[in-house]
Structure formats: structure tokens, C-alpha cells
Design a protein around this motif. Sequence first.
Motif, PDB file in Angstrom:
ATOM      1  N   GLU A  26       0.832  -1.208   0.000  1.00  0.00           N
ATOM      2  CA  GLU A  26       0.000   0.000   0.000  1.00  0.00           C
ATOM      3  C   GLU A  26       0.862   1.251   0.000  1.00  0.00           C
ATOM      4  O   GLU A  26       0.579   2.210  -0.734  1.00  0.00           O
ATOM      5  CB  GLU A  26      -0.946   0.025   1.207  1.00  0.00           C
ATOM      6  CG  GLU A  26      -1.965  -1.095   1.229  1.00  0.00           C
ATOM      7  CD  GLU A  26      -1.384  -2.421   1.725  1.00  0.00           C
ATOM      8  OE1 GLU A  26      -0.333  -2.411   2.410  1.00  0.00           O
ATOM      9  OE2 GLU A  26      -1.957  -3.466   1.409  1.00  0.00           O
ATOM     10  N   ARG A  29       2.424   1.699  -3.439  1.00  0.00           N
ATOM     11  CA  ARG A  29       1.472   2.236  -4.422  1.00  0.00           C
ATOM     12  C   ARG A  29       1.284   3.740  -4.233  1.00  0.00           C
ATOM     13  O   ARG A  29       1.218   4.490  -5.202  1.00  0.00           O
ATOM     14  CB  ARG A  29       0.136   1.517  -4.317  1.00  0.00           C
ATOM     15  CG  ARG A  29       0.165   0.107  -4.843  1.00  0.00           C
ATOM     16  CD  ARG A  29      -1.232  -0.517  -4.773  1.00  0.00           C
ATOM     17  NE  ARG A  29      -1.187  -1.935  -4.976  1.00  0.00           N
ATOM     18  CZ  ARG A  29      -1.159  -2.535  -6.166  1.00  0.00           C
ATOM     19  NH1 ARG A  29      -1.157  -1.811  -7.242  1.00  0.00           N
ATOM     20  NH2 ARG A  29      -1.134  -3.844  -6.259  1.00  0.00           N
ATOM     21  N   VAL A  66       5.197  -3.113  -7.898  1.00  0.00           N
ATOM     22  CA  VAL A  66       4.440  -1.924  -8.314  1.00  0.00           C
ATOM     23  C   VAL A  66       5.022  -1.351  -9.613  1.00  0.00           C
ATOM     24  O   VAL A  66       4.275  -1.003 -10.535  1.00  0.00           O
ATOM     25  CB  VAL A  66       4.429  -0.862  -7.191  1.00  0.00           C
ATOM     26  CG1 VAL A  66       3.852   0.449  -7.676  1.00  0.00           C
ATOM     27  CG2 VAL A  66       3.646  -1.371  -5.992  1.00  0.00           C
TER      28      VAL A  66
END
Length: 88
Positions: A26, A29, A66
Motif C-alpha cells: 500500500e 502504491r 508496483v
Amino acid sequence: MRTQGDSLDPKNLIREAYRIEGIGMEECRSIFVDWALSLPDTVEPQAACAELLERYGEEGHPMTAVLSEGMSTPARTGRRGGRRGRRA
């Protein structure tokens, strides 16, 4: 003292993400979005992702995943809208 990045990583966001111990998907990102928004208009994001992967990529690191996703072309989704799409 922060060092100034290059044209591919102007704020050194990607470099610093690889240095953060225990960073999660998370956070990576979120950093990626900030990085993408800070790119100059002359830099093509997918090519920049490939170059940054060569430079920093580590097996198993969430930022590597990512950046790999950032190299792919987004899939087209459903209809685009507009009057013609709503009429039978």
C-alpha cells in the motif's frame, strides 16, 4: 540533506522506497502515484518504470511489483459513456 534526483526520479521517491525497511504494498502504491505525478511531461512513465527497475529492482520487494505493474498497458474497461451508450 536531501540530494536532488534525476529526470526519472526527481524527488528520489523510488530510491527511498527501496531503502525503507518493512515497507508494504500500500505504501509503495502511494509512493508510486506521487512519483508518477512528479514526472516531467517529457518522460514516458512506462519507459521510466523499466529504467528504474533496472536501477533499483530487488527480488521480492513490493516496489518492484508496483513498478512492474506500472510498465503494463491498462486494460480497456466496458463502455465509455455518452448518449449513444445509454440508448438502445
